[in-house]
Structures are given as structure tokens and as C-alpha cells.
Design a protein around this motif. Structure first.
Motif, PDB file in Angstrom:
ATOM      1  N   LEU A 165      -0.964 -12.942  -3.337  1.00 44.66           N
ATOM      2  CA  LEU A 165      -1.079 -12.022  -4.556  1.00 44.66           C
ATOM      3  C   LEU A 165       0.835 -12.216  -4.135  1.00 44.66           C
ATOM      4  CD1 LEU A 165      -0.721  -9.969  -6.193  1.00 44.66           C
ATOM      5  CD2 LEU A 165      -1.365  -8.459  -4.630  1.00 44.66           C
ATOM      6  N   TYR A 166       0.419 -12.515  -2.839  1.00 48.06           N
ATOM      7  CA  TYR A 166       2.106 -11.827  -1.823  1.00 48.06           C
ATOM      8  C   TYR A 166       2.686 -13.584  -2.449  1.00 48.06           C
ATOM      9  CZ  TYR A 166       0.140  -7.502  -1.017  1.00 48.06           C
ATOM     10  OH  TYR A 166      -0.672  -6.309  -0.733  1.00 48.06           O
ATOM     11  N   VAL A 167       1.935 -13.975  -2.486  1.00 49.19           N
ATOM     12  CA  VAL A 167       3.483 -15.308  -2.024  1.00 49.19           C
ATOM     13  C   VAL A 167       3.328 -15.459  -3.815  1.00 49.19           C
ATOM     14  CG1 VAL A 167       3.326 -18.133  -2.168  1.00 49.19           C
ATOM     15  CG2 VAL A 167       2.241 -16.882  -0.419  1.00 49.19           C
ATOM     16  N   SER A 168       2.931 -15.368  -4.798  1.00 44.31           N
ATOM     17  CA  SER A 168       3.405 -15.491  -6.195  1.00 44.31           C
ATOM     18  C   SER A 168       4.141 -14.363  -6.778  1.00 44.31           C
ATOM     19  CB  SER A 168       1.382 -14.882  -7.044  1.00 44.31           C
ATOM     20  OG  SER A 168       2.189 -14.491  -8.411  1.00 44.31           O
ATOM     21  N   ARG A 169       4.280 -12.556  -5.981  1.00 44.05           N
ATOM     22  CA  ARG A 169       5.613 -12.543  -6.284  1.00 44.05           C
ATOM     23  C   ARG A 169       7.135 -12.759  -4.948  1.00 44.05           C
ATOM     24  NH1 ARG A 169       2.284  -6.597  -4.932  1.00 44.05           N
ATOM     25  NH2 ARG A 169       1.106  -6.924  -6.965  1.00 44.05           N
ATOM     26  N   LEU A 170       6.865 -13.163  -4.274  1.00 41.33           N
ATOM     27  CA  LEU A 170       8.023 -13.951  -3.470  1.00 41.33           C
ATOM     28  C   LEU A 170       8.536 -14.358  -4.659  1.00 41.33           C
ATOM     29  CD1 LEU A 170       6.831 -14.430   0.252  1.00 41.33           C
ATOM     30  CD2 LEU A 170       8.729 -12.775  -0.564  1.00 41.33           C
ATOM     31  N   ALA A 215      13.201  -8.797  -0.911  1.00 40.33           N
ATOM     32  CA  ALA A 215      12.376  -9.484  -1.732  1.00 40.33           C
ATOM     33  C   ALA A 215      11.320  -8.557  -1.079  1.00 40.33           C
ATOM     34  CB  ALA A 215      12.332 -10.769  -1.896  1.00 40.33           C
ATOM     35  N   LEU A 216      11.548  -8.771   0.405  1.00 36.45           N
ATOM     36  CA  LEU A 216      11.168  -7.765   1.480  1.00 36.45           C
ATOM     37  C   LEU A 216      11.032  -6.456   1.176  1.00 36.45           C
ATOM     38  CD1 LEU A 216      10.820  -8.766   5.273  1.00 36.45           C
ATOM     39  CD2 LEU A 216       9.408  -9.735   2.751  1.00 36.45           C
ATOM     40  N   ALA A 217      11.662  -6.147   1.181  1.00 35.06           N
ATOM     41  CA  ALA A 217      12.518  -4.078   0.435  1.00 35.06           C
ATOM     42  C   ALA A 217      11.723  -4.642  -1.017  1.00 35.06           C
ATOM     43  CB  ALA A 217      13.839  -4.306   0.314  1.00 35.06           C
ATOM     44  N   GLU A 218      11.530  -4.875  -1.758  1.00 39.81           N
ATOM     45  CA  GLU A 218      11.412  -4.723  -2.921  1.00 39.81           C
ATOM     46  C   GLU A 218       9.636  -4.604  -3.064  1.00 39.81           C
ATOM     47  OE1 GLU A 218      11.080  -7.686  -6.389  1.00 39.81           O
ATOM     48  OE2 GLU A 218      12.728  -6.851  -6.689  1.00 39.81           O
ATOM     49  N   LEU A 219       8.772  -5.671  -2.279  1.00 34.48           N
ATOM     50  CA  LEU A 219       7.906  -5.053  -2.107  1.00 34.48           C
ATOM     51  C   LEU A 219       7.180  -4.211  -1.262  1.00 34.48           C
ATOM     52  CD1 LEU A 219       7.339  -8.833  -1.542  1.00 34.48           C
ATOM     53  CD2 LEU A 219       6.284  -7.361  -3.183  1.00 34.48           C
ATOM     54  N   LEU A 220       7.801  -3.860  -0.253  1.00 37.12           N
ATOM     55  CA  LEU A 220       7.801  -2.471   0.472  1.00 37.12           C
ATOM     56  C   LEU A 220       7.472  -1.622  -0.689  1.00 37.12           C
ATOM     57  CD1 LEU A 220       6.923  -1.112   3.117  1.00 37.12           C
ATOM     58  CD2 LEU A 220       9.482  -1.515   3.903  1.00 37.12           C
ATOM     59  N   PRO A 268      -5.959  -2.932  -3.314  1.00 35.68           N
ATOM     60  CA  PRO A 268      -6.769  -3.182  -2.807  1.00 35.68           C
ATOM     61  C   PRO A 268      -6.374  -3.559  -0.960  1.00 35.68           C
ATOM     62  CG  PRO A 268      -7.140  -4.058  -4.593  1.00 35.68           C
ATOM     63  CD  PRO A 268      -6.613  -3.015  -4.822  1.00 35.68           C
ATOM     64  N   SER A 269      -5.105  -4.132  -0.996  1.00 35.88           N
ATOM     65  CA  SER A 269      -4.046  -4.595  -0.342  1.00 35.88           C
ATOM     66  C   SER A 269      -2.552  -4.208  -0.614  1.00 35.88           C
ATOM     67  CB  SER A 269      -3.695  -5.985  -0.183  1.00 35.88           C
ATOM     68  OG  SER A 269      -2.969  -6.045  -1.550  1.00 35.88           O
ATOM     69  N   HIS A 270      -1.680  -4.036   0.425  1.00 37.70           N
ATOM     70  CA  HIS A 270      -0.726  -3.233   0.211  1.00 37.70           C
ATOM     71  C   HIS A 270      -0.189  -3.063   1.153  1.00 37.70           C
ATOM     72  CE1 HIS A 270      -2.635  -0.235   2.571  1.00 37.70           C
ATOM     73  NE2 HIS A 270      -1.605   0.538   2.995  1.00 37.70           N
ATOM     74  N   VAL A 271       2.015  -3.653   1.370  1.00 39.39           N
ATOM     75  CA  VAL A 271       2.583  -3.527   2.306  1.00 39.39           C
ATOM     76  C   VAL A 271       2.996  -2.089   3.115  1.00 39.39           C
ATOM     77  CG1 VAL A 271       4.582  -3.842   2.754  1.00 39.39           C
ATOM     78  CG2 VAL A 271       3.652  -4.886   0.754  1.00 39.39           C
ATOM     79  N   VAL A 272       2.319  -1.871   3.795  1.00 37.96           N
ATOM     80  CA  VAL A 272       2.537  -0.964   4.820  1.00 37.96           C
ATOM     81  C   VAL A 272       3.574  -0.038   5.264  1.00 37.96           C
ATOM     82  CG1 VAL A 272       1.898   0.507   7.040  1.00 37.96           C
ATOM     83  CG2 VAL A 272       0.532  -1.532   6.173  1.00 37.96           C
ATOM     84  N   PRO A 273       4.020   1.343   4.641  1.00 36.59           N
ATOM     85  CA  PRO A 273       4.838   2.073   5.106  1.00 36.59           C
ATOM     86  C   PRO A 273       5.659   1.855   5.532  1.00 36.59           C
ATOM     87  CG  PRO A 273       3.503   2.752   3.100  1.00 36.59           C
ATOM     88  CD  PRO A 273       2.811   1.812   3.894  1.00 36.59           C
TER      89      PRO A 273
END
Length: 132
Positions: free
Chosen positions: A77-82, A95-100, A108-113
Motif C-alpha cells: 500500500l505504501y509503495v503504491s502511495r510513493l 511524500a513522507l510528510a504527506e503520508l504522515l 489497519p495500518s498507519h504512519v505513526v504520528p
């Protein structure tokens, strides 16, 4: 069926292959320092990290081996978002900042705040995840 009817011109033609481009992606490696964020499942177990380095236009997913199949599978999922971010022309760290920013802990999964931090290299990050 007579042999003459089965013979086609295709058998005698040269085959020419053309290189076809795949999806637009960030580079998969860097030897330089990386910024990274931690990804966890709904129970808070660390699945892996998303990392980035703008200088090398590199970003990717590093799985936490102890996370097992769930960690490997959620990484897709995260590779697709990248890939989506790269296609939109966003820098790796943006891109990291946006995902965060758009991550939801209810998923079910998330970037930890608050997990954005740095590592001296991608190798050091992978070593850290392997030791967990």
C-alpha cells in the motif's frame, strides 16, 4: 490439414523487442542519510518504515522482518502511495510528510504520528529494523 495452410509468415519474421517503461518510481537505494517514518498496525506493532532522501531522489519501504507477512503485505500500500507521489512530481521527503499528514490510526495500518526522524543511512535503518 495440409502443411501449406499451417505455415504462416510470422515464422520467418525477425522478432524485435522494445523496452517498455514501468511505473515512475523514486530510486530504491541511497548511501546518504535518510528521513523516515514508522508504520504500525492497528494494535501498534511496528510493520516497517517509509524512508526518503531528496538528494538521490530516493524513497521506499523497509519491512520489519519480525512483522511477518502482515508487514510485507501492508508495505505494498505504501509503495503504491510513493509511486503516486512520484508521478505527481513530489520530492521524496514531501511524500513522507504527506503520508504522515494524511494517515489515520483507525486504519489497519498507519504512519505513526510524530515518528518522523532520521538515520545516517538506509543500511543503518535496515539494521535497526532487523534488530527489533
Amino acid at each position: 490439414m495440409p502443411e501449406a495452410l499451417r505455415t504462416t509468415a510470422r515464422r520467418d519474421e525477425d522478432v524485435h523487442f522494445e523496452r517498455v517503461a514501468g511505473p515512475i518510481t523514486y530510486r530504491a537505494r541511497t548511501d546518504k542519510p535518510v528521513q523516515y517514518v514508522t508504520v504500525a498496525n492497528g494494535q501498534g506493532a511496528v510493520l516497517g518504515c517509509l524512508w526518503a532522501n531528496d538528494e538521490d531522489d530516493a524513497a521506499g519501504w523497509t519491512v520489519r522482518t519480525a512483522g511477518g507477512d502482515e508487514a510485507f503485505n501492508r508495505g505494498a500500500l505504501y509503495v503504491s502511495r510513493l509511486r503516486d507521489a512520484k508521478a505527481r512530481g513530489i520530492s521524496p521527503t514531501a511524500a513522507l510528510a504527506e503520508l504522515l499528514r494524511y494517515s489515520d490510526p483507525a486504519n489497519p495500518s498507519h504512519v505513526v504520528p510524530g515518528s518522523l526522524t532520521g538515520a545516517p543511512s538506509l543500511a543503518a535503518l535496515r539494521e535497526r529494523l532487523a534488530g527489533d
